[in-house]
Design an enzyme around this catalytic site. Structure first.
Site, mmCIF file in Angstrom:
data_model
loop_
_atom_site.group_PDB
_atom_site.id
_atom_site.type_symbol
_atom_site.label_atom_id
_atom_site.label_comp_id
_atom_site.label_asym_id
_atom_site.label_seq_id
_atom_site.Cartn_x
_atom_site.Cartn_y
_atom_site.Cartn_z
ATOM 1 N N LYS A 282 0.798 -1.239 0.000
ATOM 2 C CA LYS A 282 0.000 0.000 0.000
ATOM 3 C C LYS A 282 0.826 1.282 0.000
ATOM 4 C CE LYS A 282 -3.441 -0.915 -0.586
ATOM 5 N NZ LYS A 282 -3.823 -1.517 -1.898
ATOM 6 N N HIS B 84 6.822 -7.596 -2.040
ATOM 7 C CA HIS B 84 6.641 -6.834 -0.788
ATOM 8 C C HIS B 84 7.541 -7.406 0.312
ATOM 9 C CE1 HIS B 84 3.386 -4.486 -2.305
ATOM 10 N NE2 HIS B 84 2.462 -5.421 -2.249
ATOM 11 N N SER C 1 -4.395 2.967 4.532
ATOM 12 C CA SER C 1 -4.613 2.311 3.243
ATOM 13 C C SER C 1 -4.607 0.787 3.401
ATOM 14 C CB SER C 1 -3.510 2.750 2.265
ATOM 15 O OG SER C 1 -3.698 2.168 1.015
HETATM 16 P P1 A3P Z 1 -5.103 4.732 -0.767
HETATM 17 O O1 A3P Z 1 -5.680 3.484 -0.186
HETATM 18 O O2 A3P Z 1 -4.576 5.668 0.284
HETATM 19 O O3 A3P Z 1 -5.994 5.414 -1.736
HETATM 20 P P2 A3P Z 1 -0.285 -0.347 -3.631
HETATM 21 O O4 A3P Z 1 -0.294 -0.265 -5.113
HETATM 22 O O5 A3P Z 1 1.083 -0.426 -3.031
HETATM 23 O O6 A3P Z 1 -1.212 -1.408 -3.150
HETATM 24 O O7 A3P Z 1 -0.820 1.047 -3.069
HETATM 25 C C1 A3P Z 1 -2.170 1.414 -3.190
HETATM 26 C C2 A3P Z 1 -2.317 2.838 -2.719
HETATM 27 O O8 A3P Z 1 -1.729 3.710 -3.723
HETATM 28 C C3 A3P Z 1 -3.772 3.263 -2.606
HETATM 29 O O9 A3P Z 1 -3.792 4.294 -1.607
HETATM 30 C C4 A3P Z 1 -4.039 3.811 -3.997
HETATM 31 O O10 A3P Z 1 -5.158 4.646 -4.099
HETATM 32 C C5 A3P Z 1 -2.739 4.578 -4.218
HETATM 33 N N1 A3P Z 1 -2.489 4.861 -5.633
HETATM 34 C C6 A3P Z 1 -2.530 3.990 -6.662
HETATM 35 N N2 A3P Z 1 -2.289 4.637 -7.824
HETATM 36 C C7 A3P Z 1 -2.080 5.940 -7.504
HETATM 37 C C8 A3P Z 1 -1.803 7.104 -8.285
HETATM 38 N N3 A3P Z 1 -1.702 7.052 -9.596
HETATM 39 N N4 A3P Z 1 -1.653 8.289 -7.623
HETATM 40 C C9 A3P Z 1 -1.764 8.340 -6.274
HETATM 41 N N5 A3P Z 1 -2.047 7.273 -5.497
HETATM 42 C C10 A3P Z 1 -2.199 6.083 -6.104
#
Ligand code: A3P
Length: 302
Positions: A58, A117, A147
Site C-alpha cells: 500500500k 513486498h 490504506s
Molecule cells: P489509498 O488506499 O490511500 O488510496 P499499492 O499499489 O502499493 O497497493 O498502493 C495502493 C495505494 O496507492 C492506494 O492508496 C491507492 O489509491 C494509491 N495509488 C494507486 N495509484 C495511484 C496514483 N496514480 N496516484 C496516487 N495514489 C495512487
C-alpha cells in the site's frame, strides 16, 4: 478474451487454497500459502537484467509499476494496456495452485520486471548475487496504515483486520502480513548503501511527479522527450489509473471493491480522517522510538 480466461482460471484456483490464513518465516507474518512454498521463493533465480519493484504493501506499488511499464514502452499507452499489471510484472509472492508468481516469472522472456513486498532480509539471494536493479517505494506510516486497513477489509486473501482500533495496535506491533513497517522501510534504506536501489517516496511522487518520473527514467537508462514524460504523468495520475482496468484490479476475484475500492483516495494526509488524537500521539511516540536509528524521514501531511 484472454483476460476472461485468466480470470476464470484464477477463480477456480482460488477455491482450492486457504485465503486469509497466515504463518511466519523468520518471525515475519506471511500468507500461509506462501510459507508452504517458501523454499521455492528463496531459491528463485533472478537474472542480471531483471528489474525489481519492491515496497511495503500500500505504499504506491501499482503506481510505480505503471510508471515503469510506460517508461519501458516509451509512453505507449496501448502497449501498457496489453494485460493487467500482475501479468505484465509478476508478483513473486503470488501463490495459486497452478500458476504462482514464480512460475509466471520463470515463463517470462527477459528483460523481466518483477514485484515484491518482501522485507529486505527475505529477498531471494540471487537478486543480490546478480546485482539486479531495484526500485523501492515507501510511504509515510500513517497513510500507509490507513490504506492497508481498508485493503485488508476488501481483500479476502488477507486476514480480516478487525476494528480500526484493533488494527492500529496490530500494525504498530508489526504483526501484519509482510511484517513491521518500521523494519521494512529502514531495512531497504540501509541496503541502498551497498546495492543499486532507487528509493522513492509516495509523497514526493505526488508533489513532484515529473521530477520523480525523470529519476525513474534515468535509473532505467532511458531518455524520453519532455512531451512523453508529460503523457506518462497524465496516464499515471490517480484519476486515469482509477479508470484503467489494467491497473485497478477490478477483475481480481478476491477483492471486493464495493467494500473499499483498490484505488481508494490516493492522498497525502488522509490519516487525519481516521486517527483519533490519542492514536496520533501513540503513533508519533512509536515512530520516534523506532526511527531513532535511521536518517530516513517522511512527509506526513501537505
Ligand atoms: P489509498 O488506499 O490511500 O488510496 P499499492 O499499489 O502499493 O497497493 O498502493 C495502493 C495505494 O496507492 C492506494 O492508496 C491507492 O489509491 C494509491 N495509488 C494507486 N495509484 C495511484 C496514483 N496514480 N496516484 C496516487 N495514489 C495512487
Amino acid at each position: 478474451m484472454a483476460k476472461n480466461k485468466v480470470e476464470e482460471t484464477r477463480e477456480s484456483e482460488w477455491n482450492l487454497i486457504t485465503p486469509g490464513e497466515i504463518s511466519q518465516v523468520d518471525g515475519i507474518v506471511l500468507e500461509k500459502n506462501l510459507c508452504n512454498i517458501w523454499d521455492k521463493i528463496w531459491d528463485f533465480q533472478a537474472k542480471p537484467d531483471d528489474l525489481l519493484i519492491a515496497s511495503y504493501p500500500k505504499a504506491g506499488t501499482t503506481w510505480t509499476q505503471e510508471i515503469v511499464d510506460l517508461i519501458q514502452n516509451n509512453g505507449d499507452i496501448e502497449k501498457s494496456r496489453r494485460a493487467p499489471i500482475h501479468l505484465r510484472q509478476p508478483f513473486l509472492e503470488w501463490v495459486r495452485t497452478a500458476n504462482s508468481g514464480i512460475d509466471q516469472a520463470n515463463a517470462m522472456p527477459s528483460p523481466r520486471t518483477l514485484k515484491t513486498h518482501l522485507p529486505v532480509q527475505l529477498l531471494p539471494p540471487s537478486f543480490w548475487e546478480k546485482n539486479c536493479k531495484i526500485i523501492y517505494v515507501a510511504r509515510n506510516i500513517k497513510d500507509n496504515m490507513v490504506s492497508y486497513y481498508y485493503f485488508q477489509k476488501m481483500n479476502k486473501g488477507l486476514p480480516d483486520p478487525g476494528s480500526w482500533d484493533e488494527y492500529f495496535e496490530t500494525f504498530l506491533s508489526g504483526k501484519v502480513v509482510w511484517g513491521s513497517w518500521f523494519d521494512h522501510v529502514k531495512g531497504w534504506w540501509k541496503k541502498k548503501e551497498s546495492h543499486p536501489i532507487l528509493y522513492l517516496f509516495y509523497e514526493e511522487m505526488m508533489k513532484h511527479p515529473k521530477h520523480e518520473i525523470r529519476k525513474v527514467m534515468e535509473f532505467l537508462g532511458k531518455n524520453l522527450k519532455e512531451e512523453i514524460l508529460e503523457e506518462i504523468i497524465y496516464n499515471t495520475s490517480f484519476d486515469v489509473m482509477k479508470k484503467n482496468p489494467m491497473t485497478n484490479y477490478v477483475n481480481d476475484v478476491k477483492m471486493n471493491h464495493s467494500l473499499s475500492p483498490f484505488m481508494r483516495k490516493g492522498m497525502i494526509g488522509d490519516w487525519k480522517n481516521q486517527f483519533t488524537e490519542a492514536q496520533n500521539k501513540q503513533c508519533n511516540e512509536s515512530y520516534e522510538k523506532n526511527m531513532a536509528d535511521t536518517s530516513l524521514s517522511f512527509c506526513m501531511e501537505l
